[in-house]
Design a protein around this motif. Sequence first.
Motif, short mmCIF file in Angstrom:
data_model
loop_
_atom_site.label_atom_id
_atom_site.label_comp_id
_atom_site.label_asym_id
_atom_site.label_seq_id
_atom_site.Cartn_x
_atom_site.Cartn_y
_atom_site.Cartn_z
N MET A 2 0.95 -1.01 0.69
CA MET A 2 0.04 -0.31 0.12
C MET A 2 0.66 1.34 -0.18
O MET A 2 2.09 1.25 0.36
CB MET A 2 -0.67 0.14 1.34
CG MET A 2 -1.81 -1.82 1.27
SD MET A 2 -2.56 -1.45 2.57
CE MET A 2 -3.57 0.00 2.66
N SER A 3 0.53 2.16 -0.63
CA SER A 3 1.18 3.42 -0.71
C SER A 3 0.14 4.76 -0.20
O SER A 3 -1.16 5.17 -0.41
CB SER A 3 1.61 3.44 -2.33
OG SER A 3 2.94 2.46 -3.09
N GLN A 4 1.26 5.40 0.73
CA GLN A 4 0.01 6.42 1.24
C GLN A 4 -1.31 5.61 1.39
O GLN A 4 -1.92 7.29 1.40
CB GLN A 4 0.11 7.82 -0.11
CG GLN A 4 0.77 7.86 -0.66
CD GLN A 4 1.10 9.33 -1.62
OE1 GLN A 4 -0.37 9.21 -2.35
NE2 GLN A 4 2.14 10.30 -1.73
N ALA A 5 -0.89 5.42 2.29
CA ALA A 5 -1.98 4.50 3.20
C ALA A 5 -2.52 6.27 4.32
O ALA A 5 -1.11 5.37 4.99
CB ALA A 5 -2.11 3.05 3.14
N PRO A 6 -3.59 5.63 5.16
CA PRO A 6 -4.16 6.29 5.81
C PRO A 6 -3.46 5.57 7.33
O PRO A 6 -4.17 4.40 7.18
CB PRO A 6 -5.52 6.91 6.27
CG PRO A 6 -6.38 5.87 5.46
CD PRO A 6 -5.13 5.46 4.05
N GLY A 7 -2.89 5.52 7.95
CA GLY A 7 -2.73 4.87 9.56
C GLY A 7 -3.78 4.22 10.22
O GLY A 7 -3.99 3.55 10.33
N ARG A 8 -4.48 5.06 10.36
CA ARG A 8 -5.89 4.81 11.07
C ARG A 8 -6.49 3.21 10.27
O ARG A 8 -6.52 2.66 11.47
CB ARG A 8 -5.54 5.79 12.11
CG ARG A 8 -7.60 5.56 11.92
CD ARG A 8 -8.79 6.99 13.22
NE ARG A 8 -7.42 7.36 14.16
CZ ARG A 8 -7.58 8.60 15.17
NH1 ARG A 8 -8.15 9.42 14.06
NH2 ARG A 8 -6.56 8.57 15.55
#
Length: 165
Positions: free
Chosen positions: A114-120
């Motif tokens: 995954m690229s530039q995935a939101p952490g939460r």
Amino acid sequence: MTALLARAHGWWDGRTARERRLLTVMAVLVAAVLVWLLVVRPVQAWQAGAADRRFEAEQTLAEVRSGLRIVAPETAPAVVSTEGLEPLVRRTAETAGLTVVTTMARGGGLGIQMSQAPGRETFAWLAALEADHGIKVCSLGVMENADATLNIDGALGQGGCAPAG
């Protein structure tokens, strides 16, 4: 500087051949002792320290795992899916609003990137995969980007993970 070298050269020329050999042997022995004291012994001490820290970390990991078994014993997945691992992972990722690329992992499981995935959202999705479908995270590499998003490279396994080899 050249005067100092000229004096040292004159001093060396004033020594007999036997004295020169003895001084050369002495210089080699002093150099060997310095290498031993300044290089070999510190490297051995660092290696022993790293082995001690690894042993302590393995002990701590064993304690944490045994505590985890007491707190949350392993259970069978709540719902057994008939659609297969990769379609399930893709479907749940899309539902969570995430873009995941699936690949073949080294150990034979399903690899995810995954690229530039939101952490939460990403970690909530991974937790839901395990809780709802019994899909385990076998390995996970996370790198934070400057914009507070994550680049993720990992492997998933259904029912458990293959041993690393």
